[in-house]
Every structure is written in structure tokens, then in C-alpha cells.
Motif scaffolding. Sequence first.
Motif, short mmCIF file in Angstrom:
data_model
loop_
_atom_site.label_atom_id
_atom_site.label_comp_id
_atom_site.label_asym_id
_atom_site.label_seq_id
_atom_site.Cartn_x
_atom_site.Cartn_y
_atom_site.Cartn_z
N MET A 1 51.12 31.86 42.71
CA MET A 1 49.97 31.85 43.58
C MET A 1 48.86 32.70 43.00
O MET A 1 47.71 32.28 42.97
N ALA A 2 49.17 33.90 42.53
CA ALA A 2 48.15 34.78 41.98
C ALA A 2 47.50 34.17 40.75
O ALA A 2 46.31 34.35 40.52
N SER A 3 48.28 33.42 39.96
CA SER A 3 47.71 32.86 38.73
C SER A 3 46.64 31.82 39.04
O SER A 3 45.68 31.69 38.31
N THR A 4 46.76 31.09 40.15
CA THR A 4 45.73 30.11 40.47
C THR A 4 44.43 30.80 40.85
O THR A 4 43.36 30.28 40.59
N ALA A 5 44.53 31.99 41.44
CA ALA A 5 43.31 32.72 41.80
C ALA A 5 42.52 33.08 40.55
O ALA A 5 41.30 33.10 40.57
N HIS A 6 43.22 33.36 39.46
CA HIS A 6 42.54 33.69 38.22
C HIS A 6 41.86 32.46 37.62
O HIS A 6 40.85 32.58 36.95
N ASN A 7 42.43 31.29 37.86
CA ASN A 7 41.97 30.10 37.18
C ASN A 7 41.06 29.22 38.03
O ASN A 7 40.56 28.23 37.54
N ASP A 8 40.86 29.55 39.30
CA ASP A 8 40.00 28.68 40.09
C ASP A 8 38.54 28.85 39.65
O ASP A 8 38.18 29.80 38.99
N ASN A 9 37.74 27.89 40.04
CA ASN A 9 36.34 27.89 39.59
C ASN A 9 35.39 28.48 40.62
O ASN A 9 34.19 28.39 40.46
N SER A 10 35.92 29.06 41.67
CA SER A 10 35.06 29.56 42.74
C SER A 10 34.40 30.88 42.36
O SER A 10 33.45 31.31 43.02
N GLY A 11 34.90 31.54 41.34
CA GLY A 11 34.37 32.84 40.97
C GLY A 11 34.90 33.96 41.85
O GLY A 11 34.49 35.10 41.75
N ARG A 12 35.80 33.62 42.74
CA ARG A 12 36.37 34.61 43.66
C ARG A 12 37.32 35.53 42.91
O ARG A 12 38.16 35.10 42.14
N SER A 13 37.20 36.82 43.17
CA SER A 13 38.05 37.79 42.50
C SER A 13 39.44 37.82 43.13
O SER A 13 39.56 37.81 44.37
N PRO A 14 40.49 37.92 42.31
CA PRO A 14 41.84 38.06 42.88
C PRO A 14 42.01 39.34 43.68
O PRO A 14 42.92 39.45 44.50
N ALA A 15 41.12 40.32 43.49
CA ALA A 15 41.19 41.55 44.27
C ALA A 15 40.97 41.30 45.76
O ALA A 15 41.37 42.11 46.60
N LEU A 16 40.34 40.17 46.09
CA LEU A 16 40.05 39.84 47.48
C LEU A 16 41.17 39.06 48.15
O LEU A 16 41.11 38.77 49.35
N ASP A 17 42.22 38.73 47.40
CA ASP A 17 43.36 38.01 47.97
C ASP A 17 44.16 38.93 48.90
O ASP A 17 44.15 40.15 48.73
N PRO A 18 44.88 38.35 49.85
CA PRO A 18 45.77 39.18 50.68
C PRO A 18 46.84 39.86 49.83
O PRO A 18 47.21 39.35 48.77
N ASP A 19 47.31 41.01 50.29
CA ASP A 19 48.41 41.69 49.60
C ASP A 19 49.66 40.82 49.77
O ASP A 19 50.15 40.64 50.87
N ALA A 20 50.15 40.29 48.66
CA ALA A 20 51.29 39.37 48.70
C ALA A 20 52.60 40.05 48.35
O ALA A 20 53.64 39.41 48.27
N ASP A 21 52.58 41.37 48.12
CA ASP A 21 53.82 42.08 47.83
C ASP A 21 54.73 42.04 49.05
O ASP A 21 54.28 41.90 50.19
N ALA A 22 56.03 42.17 48.81
CA ALA A 22 57.00 42.19 49.90
C ALA A 22 57.69 43.55 49.93
O ALA A 22 57.96 44.14 48.88
N PRO A 23 57.98 44.08 51.12
CA PRO A 23 58.73 45.33 51.19
C PRO A 23 60.08 45.21 50.49
O PRO A 23 60.61 44.11 50.31
N ASP A 24 60.66 46.35 50.12
CA ASP A 24 61.93 46.38 49.41
C ASP A 24 63.09 45.88 50.26
O ASP A 24 64.10 45.44 49.75
#
Length: 196
Positions: A1-24
Motif C-alpha cells: 500500500m505504501a509503495s503505491t503512494a510513492h508512485n501515484d501521480n497526484s503529487g501527494r506525499s506519503p507523509a500524509l497517509d494514515p499511520d498503517a503500523d500495527a501494535p505489537d
Amino acid sequence: MASTAHNDNSGRSPALDPDADAPDHPGHEFAQFGAGCFWGVELAFQRVAGVMKTEVGYSQGHVPDPTYRLVCSGTSNHVEIVRVQFDPDVCPYTNLLSLFWSRHDPTTPNCQGGDVGSQYRSGIYYYNETQARLAQESKEAKQLEWKDKKIVTEILPAKRFYRAEEYHQQYLEKGGGRGRKQSAKKGCNDPIRCYG
């Protein structure tokens, strides 16, 4: 999922994506708080029963993989935050909110004591609608206490978490800038010396 954010053409920064980490642990939750310099805030949360892990880092900005130097420049819009992993069966989210409000002045925009800059702004960054509702309710209750001063705390969805450099992690527990270790023991009430 994160890799598509880097490759999309919208110019949107991946820093603006929701935190997708999961608790331990599957039964645990994350919470993010910005309340000034993250060192003292982290130590306060470390001491709470039911908090399983704390990490300091940067969120809510528009630049991926920020460094401390960049965040301090004020150009990336990041906040110094503590990401708390907690067991809601032991530590309700409302306990975390109470500590958050007690740790800083939520009426000073981009400033906590001598720390000035947008990275020190007050914020609660939620992971689900229950956290969002409880955060808003707590802000409204706190505003009644502050009466004449307006609370400027932002309440927003948790964005991607960028872990701060290792020397910032558990900084005060490790001794801070003066080599004077402070206890992170659960229930400890020793005063927190913000810079060590």
C-alpha cells in the motif's frame, strides 16, 4: 500500500497517509500526542500502568522521512509526538487523555514554555472514531476549566509516524543531556526534569 503512494501521480506525499503500523499485540491500541518537547511527555506516558511501549517521532507534516533538524526548521509542519502503545483493558484511552492535558498548556499556539515553533503545538491524533469522540469530549470539558483562554489543541486523524533518531528515544530515562537518569517505573511520581 505504501509503495503505491510513492508512485501515484497526484503529487501527494506519503507523509500524509494514515499511520498503517500495527501494535505489537492484537489487543493493544496506538495513540499519538503532541504536547511540546517529546522527551518529558514520553517519560510521563512511560510511567502509566497499561502503557506497553512509547516511541517519540514526527507526524502531521508533509515531508517523508523527516530529520530532527528539518522538523526544527519549521518548514515541514511536523509535530514532535509520542506514539503510545497501550492495553485498553488496563489503561483506558481516557487515562491517556487526562495525562495529556496535565502535561502542557493547551492554550499556547506553537509554544510550550521556552520551546517555540510549530513542532511544539498541542495535538491529539486519533486512530479510530472512539478515540476521536473521547478526545473531542475531553477538549470540551477542559475548555470549561480554562474559561477565558481558548484551547488551541488540534484533534486530527493519526498520520504516518516517523520514528525520531535513536538518541531521542527514552531520552530522559537514559539520562538526558546531563547524564541524570529519571525513573520510568510504573506509578513513579518523581518530578520530570524536561531536559535531564
